[in-house]
Design an enzyme around this catalytic site. Structure first.
Site, PDB file in Angstrom:
ATOM      1  N   ARG A  61       0.839  -1.221   0.000  1.00 31.41           N
ATOM      2  CA  ARG A  61       0.000   0.000   0.000  1.00 31.41           C
ATOM      3  C   ARG A  61       0.866   1.260   0.000  1.00 31.41           C
ATOM      4  O   ARG A  61       0.456   2.319  -0.465  1.00 31.41           O
ATOM      5  CB  ARG A  61      -0.995  -0.006   1.166  1.00 31.41           C
ATOM      6  CG  ARG A  61      -1.926   1.224   1.181  1.00 31.41           C
ATOM      7  CD  ARG A  61      -3.247   0.990   1.934  1.00 31.41           C
ATOM      8  NE  ARG A  61      -3.042   0.317   3.188  1.00 31.41           N
ATOM      9  CZ  ARG A  61      -2.590   0.910   4.309  1.00 31.41           C
ATOM     10  NH1 ARG A  61      -2.311   2.194   4.318  1.00 31.41           N
ATOM     11  NH2 ARG A  61      -2.415   0.215   5.411  1.00 31.41           N
ATOM     12  N   TYR A 114     -17.146  12.986 -17.385  1.00 33.14           N
ATOM     13  CA  TYR A 114     -17.456  11.576 -17.171  1.00 33.14           C
ATOM     14  C   TYR A 114     -18.494  11.419 -16.050  1.00 33.14           C
ATOM     15  O   TYR A 114     -18.419  12.113 -15.025  1.00 33.14           O
ATOM     16  CB  TYR A 114     -16.162  10.831 -16.830  1.00 33.14           C
ATOM     17  CG  TYR A 114     -16.391   9.382 -16.513  1.00 33.14           C
ATOM     18  CD1 TYR A 114     -16.877   8.502 -17.478  1.00 33.14           C
ATOM     19  CD2 TYR A 114     -16.139   8.883 -15.244  1.00 33.14           C
ATOM     20  CE1 TYR A 114     -17.113   7.176 -17.181  1.00 33.14           C
ATOM     21  CE2 TYR A 114     -16.366   7.556 -14.943  1.00 33.14           C
ATOM     22  CZ  TYR A 114     -16.857   6.703 -15.913  1.00 33.14           C
ATOM     23  OH  TYR A 114     -17.085   5.398 -15.615  1.00 33.14           O
ATOM     24  N   ASP A 187      -8.592  16.397 -16.414  1.00 37.08           N
ATOM     25  CA  ASP A 187      -8.725  14.982 -16.784  1.00 37.08           C
ATOM     26  C   ASP A 187      -8.424  14.897 -18.279  1.00 37.08           C
ATOM     27  O   ASP A 187      -9.190  15.391 -19.111  1.00 37.08           O
ATOM     28  CB  ASP A 187     -10.137  14.489 -16.468  1.00 37.08           C
ATOM     29  CG  ASP A 187     -10.337  13.010 -16.820  1.00 37.08           C
ATOM     30  OD1 ASP A 187      -9.563  12.476 -17.649  1.00 37.08           O
ATOM     31  OD2 ASP A 187     -11.270  12.392 -16.290  1.00 37.08           O
ATOM     32  N   LYS A 212      -7.943   3.239 -19.977  1.00 33.59           N
ATOM     33  CA  LYS A 212      -8.322   3.540 -21.358  1.00 33.59           C
ATOM     34  C   LYS A 212      -7.086   3.487 -22.272  1.00 33.59           C
ATOM     35  O   LYS A 212      -6.504   2.445 -22.436  1.00 33.59           O
ATOM     36  CB  LYS A 212      -9.040   4.896 -21.397  1.00 33.59           C
ATOM     37  CG  LYS A 212     -10.091   5.087 -20.275  1.00 33.59           C
ATOM     38  CD  LYS A 212     -11.313   4.195 -20.406  1.00 33.59           C
ATOM     39  CE  LYS A 212     -12.268   4.250 -19.225  1.00 33.59           C
ATOM     40  NZ  LYS A 212     -12.744   5.561 -18.818  1.00 33.59           N
TER      41      LYS A 212
END
Ligand SMILES: *Cc1c(COP(=O)(O)O)cnc(C)c1O
Length: 398
Positions: A61, A114, A187, A212
């Protein structure tokens, strides 16, 4: 040793005793560090490293060699001091946003973004005492007018999902940075670092859904944030550490493989999409094509100035006949897969109003030009004649 100890340790003891234990063999492709934790050399280094987690590996982590390698590459591609990888695009967006806003703040974001990013601001952060104004971010004056004394964040998606609206990052940055203490996040998922570098234009942080184009093959969900070292350090600690949207080492490894071909893929996505857009623009069953490479696109000129000579592989299309026509087209595609997501090497088709943007109200969608008869195409790298033929045969059925 007894059986249960042997089950856990026999191979390690053998390797150590025979001198074959070489954790850093010179592999051409990095190995996958599929481990949740790291063996620390001794007590003192354990104490030190737990307090200086960026100087070594302690616990996945806090960081892993696969994520570290990926982050250095992203920082390089985005001309940033630093970058951080996360488990999804929304993991990146929510971590970046929460590293900035606090109760009582105000956020300005685009009327077309989005769907889940919209939900984050409009339905999640609004419950925590963070107010917002949605504006047409392609109109710089509208952004300037929306800024309030308590605005701490301006959030822009360009090209915007799904109408491909382009916002002028440099002009917005100028407006935003006239004020003290406002962060500009962009973004840039639809462009990828191959077609656009928002930090060069004045953005403070750039985020991507690496699911993507960066991945390109539809094999992982991942997100990245890039920016100054101070800002990225803050995203990592405490925000990524506490929200825990950590990218898995195997996913980071797959992303590294995918990114090697980003350039050749984007060139082909762009040239295929341009041809498909020109074909659809003249098609009798089509009302409107939203592709920033077309001169008819209302923000084409900004795209031409801001992007590196290509307009990407994404477009939306208003089909004559509304939802019934859409149903017929989507049910009859042969090469395009009916699937959400985008940026894969193979072509995808989805219905934005009911899929990616269903959480917006119909009024909000219509005001943002997300119409019921609209499909979003993610143009892949197939032979373009086949994609055009596939669209044509489905549209003929309408
Ligand atoms: C898909 C997408 C996201 C969300 O990314 P996930 O990896 O699905 O969490 C954010 N922004 C844009 C523009 C997207 O297309």
């Amino acid at each position: 040793m007894n059986i249960n100890t042997d089950l856990l340790h026999a191979h390690q003891l053998h390797a150590r005793l025979t001198g074959t234990y070489k954790p850093e063999a010179m592999a051409h492709i990095s190995p996958i560090y599929q481990t949740s934790t790291y063996v620390l050399e001794d007590f003192d280094s354990a104490v030190y490293l737990n307090q200086h987690v960026d100087e070594g590996f302690v616990y996945t982590r806090f960081g892993s060699p696969n994520c570290d390698e990926l982050e250095k590459k992203i920082a390089h591609l985005e001309h940033a001091e630093a970058a951080i990888s996360l488990a999804s695009g929304l993991g990146a967006i929510s971590t970046a946003v929460l590293s900035i806003v606090k109760a009582g703040d105000h956020v300005v974001f685009g009327d077309v973004i989005y769907g889940c990013s919209y939900t984050l601001f409009a339905k999640v952060l609004s419950r925590l005492g963070i107010t917002y104004t949605r504006v047409d971010t392609s109109n710089v004056q509208a952004v300037a007018d929306a800024i309030q004394p308590n605005t701490s964040l301006v959030y822009v998606e360009t090209p915007a999902n799904p109408t491909l609206k382009i916002s002028d990052i440099a002009a917005i940055s100028e407006v935003v940075h006239q004020h003290e203490g406002i962060t500009l996040i962009v973004d840039s998922t639809f462009a990828s670092p191959y077609l656009q570098n928002p930090l060069d234009l004045g953005a403070d942080l750039v985020v991507h859904s690496a699911t993507k184009y960066l991945c390109g093959h539809g094999t992982v969900t991942a997100g990245v944030i890039a920016g100054s070292k101070a800002r990225i350090d803050r995203c990592r600690m405490p925000y990524l550490q506490c929200f825990g949207a950590v990218l898995d080492p195997f996913a980071a490894w797959l992303l590294m493989q995918g990114m090697k071909t980003l350039g050749v893929r984007m060139e082909r996505h762009c040239s295929n999409a341009m041809k498909v857009a020109r074909f659809l623009e003249k098609h009798p069953k089509v009302d409107r094509v939203y592709y920033p490479g077309l001169e008819s696109h209302p923000t084409h000129e900004i795209a031409k100035k801001q992007m590196h000579g290509g307009y990407g592989g994404m477009m939306s299309v208003d089909i004559k006949g509304g939802m019934d026509a859409v149903r017929k087209v989507m049910n009859n595609m042969k090469i395009f897969s009916l699937a959400t997501s985008l940026g894969n090497v193979d072509s995808l088709i989805q219905h934005s109003p009911s899929m990616s943007h269903f959480d917006m109200s119909p009024e909000e969608r219509h005001a943002a030009s997300i119409f019921d008869g609209q499909v979003r195409l993610s143009i892949g790298i197939e032979d373009v004649e086949d994609l055009i033929e596939d669209l044509d045969q489905a549209l003929k059925l309408v």
